[in-house]
Design a protein around this motif. Structure first.
Motif, PDB file in Angstrom:
ATOM      1  N   ILE A  79       6.819 -25.671 -12.142  1.00  9.13           N
ATOM      2  CA  ILE A  79       7.996 -25.437 -12.983  1.00  9.13           C
ATOM      3  C   ILE A  79       7.758 -24.234 -13.892  1.00  9.13           C
ATOM      4  O   ILE A  79       8.624 -23.364 -14.024  1.00  9.13           O
ATOM      5  CB  ILE A  79       8.338 -26.703 -13.799  1.00  9.13           C
ATOM      6  CG1 ILE A  79       8.869 -27.791 -12.857  1.00  9.13           C
ATOM      7  CG2 ILE A  79       9.340 -26.392 -14.904  1.00  9.13           C
ATOM      8  CD1 ILE A  79       8.978 -29.173 -13.487  1.00  9.13           C
ATOM      9  N   LYS A 116      13.381 -11.047 -14.224  1.00  5.86           N
ATOM     10  CA  LYS A 116      14.808 -10.808 -14.017  1.00  5.86           C
ATOM     11  C   LYS A 116      15.081  -9.310 -14.196  1.00  5.86           C
ATOM     12  O   LYS A 116      14.683  -8.705 -15.178  1.00  5.86           O
ATOM     13  CB  LYS A 116      15.628 -11.609 -15.027  1.00  5.86           C
ATOM     14  CG  LYS A 116      17.110 -11.511 -14.814  1.00  5.86           C
ATOM     15  CD  LYS A 116      17.849 -12.369 -15.811  1.00  5.86           C
ATOM     16  CE  LYS A 116      19.333 -12.297 -15.539  1.00  5.86           C
ATOM     17  NZ  LYS A 116      20.080 -13.141 -16.471  1.00  5.86           N
ATOM     18  N   LEU A 157       6.108 -20.517 -20.390  1.00  8.34           N
ATOM     19  CA  LEU A 157       7.562 -20.615 -20.494  1.00  8.34           C
ATOM     20  C   LEU A 157       8.067 -19.730 -21.630  1.00  8.34           C
ATOM     21  O   LEU A 157       7.416 -19.605 -22.670  1.00  8.34           O
ATOM     22  CB  LEU A 157       7.990 -22.061 -20.747  1.00  8.34           C
ATOM     23  CG  LEU A 157       7.737 -23.051 -19.610  1.00  8.34           C
ATOM     24  CD1 LEU A 157       8.082 -24.467 -20.053  1.00  8.34           C
ATOM     25  CD2 LEU A 157       8.535 -22.673 -18.365  1.00  8.34           C
ATOM     26  N   LYS A 158       9.227 -19.135 -21.429  1.00  2.97           N
ATOM     27  CA  LYS A 158       9.774 -18.154 -22.370  1.00  2.97           C
ATOM     28  C   LYS A 158       9.804 -18.651 -23.822  1.00  2.97           C
ATOM     29  O   LYS A 158       9.440 -17.930 -24.742  1.00  2.97           O
ATOM     30  CB  LYS A 158      11.174 -17.730 -21.930  1.00  2.97           C
ATOM     31  CG  LYS A 158      11.767 -16.655 -22.800  1.00  2.97           C
ATOM     32  CD  LYS A 158      13.104 -16.175 -22.296  1.00  2.97           C
ATOM     33  CE  LYS A 158      13.604 -15.114 -23.239  1.00  2.97           C
ATOM     34  NZ  LYS A 158      14.353 -14.087 -22.639  1.00  2.97           N
ATOM     35  N   GLN A 199      15.560 -16.514  -6.818  1.00  2.00           N
ATOM     36  CA  GLN A 199      16.337 -17.732  -6.589  1.00  2.00           C
ATOM     37  C   GLN A 199      15.791 -18.559  -5.433  1.00  2.00           C
ATOM     38  O   GLN A 199      15.979 -19.778  -5.406  1.00  2.00           O
ATOM     39  CB  GLN A 199      17.811 -17.385  -6.372  1.00  2.00           C
ATOM     40  CG  GLN A 199      18.495 -16.830  -7.608  1.00  2.00           C
ATOM     41  CD  GLN A 199      18.274 -17.678  -8.853  1.00  2.00           C
ATOM     42  OE1 GLN A 199      18.454 -18.893  -8.833  1.00  2.00           O
ATOM     43  NE2 GLN A 199      17.842 -17.053  -9.937  1.00  2.00           N
ATOM     44  N   ASP A 239      10.091 -20.940 -13.433  1.00  2.00           N
ATOM     45  CA  ASP A 239      10.948 -20.623 -14.576  1.00  2.00           C
ATOM     46  C   ASP A 239      10.514 -19.344 -15.291  1.00  2.00           C
ATOM     47  O   ASP A 239      11.358 -18.546 -15.703  1.00  2.00           O
ATOM     48  CB  ASP A 239      10.987 -21.798 -15.565  1.00  2.00           C
ATOM     49  CG  ASP A 239      11.758 -22.991 -15.015  1.00  2.00           C
ATOM     50  OD1 ASP A 239      12.340 -22.894 -13.907  1.00  2.00           O
ATOM     51  OD2 ASP A 239      11.768 -24.038 -15.697  1.00  2.00           O
ATOM     52  N   SER A 240       9.208 -19.137 -15.423  1.00  3.77           N
ATOM     53  CA  SER A 240       8.760 -17.922 -16.108  1.00  3.77           C
ATOM     54  C   SER A 240       8.994 -16.683 -15.239  1.00  3.77           C
ATOM     55  O   SER A 240       9.324 -15.622 -15.763  1.00  3.77           O
ATOM     56  CB  SER A 240       7.304 -18.038 -16.561  1.00  3.77           C
ATOM     57  OG  SER A 240       6.436 -18.175 -15.467  1.00  3.77           O
ATOM     58  N   TYR A 288      10.520 -25.178  -6.700  1.00  2.18           N
ATOM     59  CA  TYR A 288       9.504 -25.988  -7.372  1.00  2.18           C
ATOM     60  C   TYR A 288       8.642 -26.719  -6.347  1.00  2.18           C
ATOM     61  O   TYR A 288       7.425 -26.802  -6.500  1.00  2.18           O
ATOM     62  CB  TYR A 288      10.162 -27.018  -8.299  1.00  2.18           C
ATOM     63  CG  TYR A 288      10.972 -26.432  -9.426  1.00  2.18           C
ATOM     64  CD1 TYR A 288      10.479 -25.407 -10.231  1.00  2.18           C
ATOM     65  CD2 TYR A 288      12.232 -26.926  -9.701  1.00  2.18           C
ATOM     66  CE1 TYR A 288      11.235 -24.889 -11.271  1.00  2.18           C
ATOM     67  CE2 TYR A 288      13.001 -26.412 -10.748  1.00  2.18           C
ATOM     68  CZ  TYR A 288      12.496 -25.394 -11.529  1.00  2.18           C
ATOM     69  OH  TYR A 288      13.241 -24.890 -12.563  1.00  2.18           O
ATOM     70  N   ARG A 326      11.530 -16.339 -13.244  1.00  3.17           N
ATOM     71  CA  ARG A 326      12.972 -16.085 -13.313  1.00  3.17           C
ATOM     72  C   ARG A 326      13.387 -15.440 -14.624  1.00  3.17           C
ATOM     73  O   ARG A 326      14.367 -14.696 -14.653  1.00  3.17           O
ATOM     74  CB  ARG A 326      13.740 -17.384 -13.070  1.00  3.17           C
ATOM     75  CG  ARG A 326      13.673 -17.804 -11.609  1.00  3.17           C
ATOM     76  CD  ARG A 326      14.405 -19.094 -11.347  1.00  3.17           C
ATOM     77  NE  ARG A 326      14.336 -19.437  -9.919  1.00  3.17           N
ATOM     78  CZ  ARG A 326      14.571 -20.641  -9.441  1.00  3.17           C
ATOM     79  NH1 ARG A 326      14.929 -21.622 -10.264  1.00  3.17           N
ATOM     80  NH2 ARG A 326      14.476 -20.869  -8.158  1.00  3.17           N
ATOM     81  N   THR A 327      12.667 -15.704 -15.704  1.00  4.65           N
ATOM     82  CA  THR A 327      12.999 -15.059 -16.979  1.00  4.65           C
ATOM     83  C   THR A 327      12.273 -13.731 -17.143  1.00  4.65           C
ATOM     84  O   THR A 327      12.876 -12.735 -17.523  1.00  4.65           O
ATOM     85  CB  THR A 327      12.695 -15.983 -18.176  1.00  4.65           C
ATOM     86  OG1 THR A 327      11.319 -16.374 -18.148  1.00  4.65           O
ATOM     87  CG2 THR A 327      13.582 -17.211 -18.158  1.00  4.65           C
TER      88      THR A 327
END
Length: 169
Positions: free
Chosen positions: A16, A27, A93-94, A36, A20-21, A40, A23-24
């Motif tokens: 995760i 980007k 994580l952001k 995309q 998630d990191s 996971y 994707r942020t």
């Protein structure tokens, strides 16, 4: 924040954090369709398999949520003879970035390398990744840049190095 060695049941949390990191952080740098398509489930399997032969460290918040991880070892490419170790990945994580967790996650990787009599290391970071300032703040020197392809896009990766990793501690 607790930093500890990951166990197999942490693979989902690590996956995760990675997805998630990415994707942020990536980007606008890495093609969106590539980001995309990251899943996971696929990443969880990769990290569970990696744990059988690598030590991964996780950062866990007070509620037991994995918010970051790091992994390193011997330098993989053989292209940098003065550098024997490598940080393979460090992701946070952001919402948890900029709070000192990255440095906390670097320490156990560095200590593992020192136990193997490895005193120098590299890390590869995408040129457009603003997180490169983290490595620069820890005293890394840019030693190379290489072209890679990710998701059908040519990108530049910077190679940063530390001749003496004890200075980071």
């Amino acid at each position: 924040m607790e930093i500890r060695k990951a166990v197999k049941t942490d693979a989902k949390g690590i996956a995760i954090v990675q997805v998630d990191s990415w994707r942020t952080t990536y980007k606008g740098i890495v093609p969106n369709d590539y980001l995309q398509k990251m899943s996971y489930q696929d990443r969880e399997k990769i990290w569970r398999d990696a744990m059988s032969h690598r030590t991964i460290y996780v950062a866990e918040d007070k509620n037991g949520k994995i918010v970051g991880f790091s992994i390193g070892g011997e330098e993989r490419s053989g292209n940098y003879p003065g550098y024997k170790g490598e940080v393979y990945a460090i992701y946070i994580l952001k919402d948890y970035q900029g709070k000192g967790i990255g440095k906390q996650l670097m320490k156990p990787v560095i200590n593992d390398l020192l136990e193997q009599n490895i005193n120098s290391m590299i890390v590869l970071v995408l040129e457009k990744n603003i997180s490169k300032v983290f490595y620069e703040a820890l005293g890394a020197t840019k030693i190379d840049s290489i072209e890679i392809e990710l998701g059908g896009r040519k990108l530049t990766e910077l190679v940063y190095g530390w001749e003496n990793i004890r200075e980071i501690l």
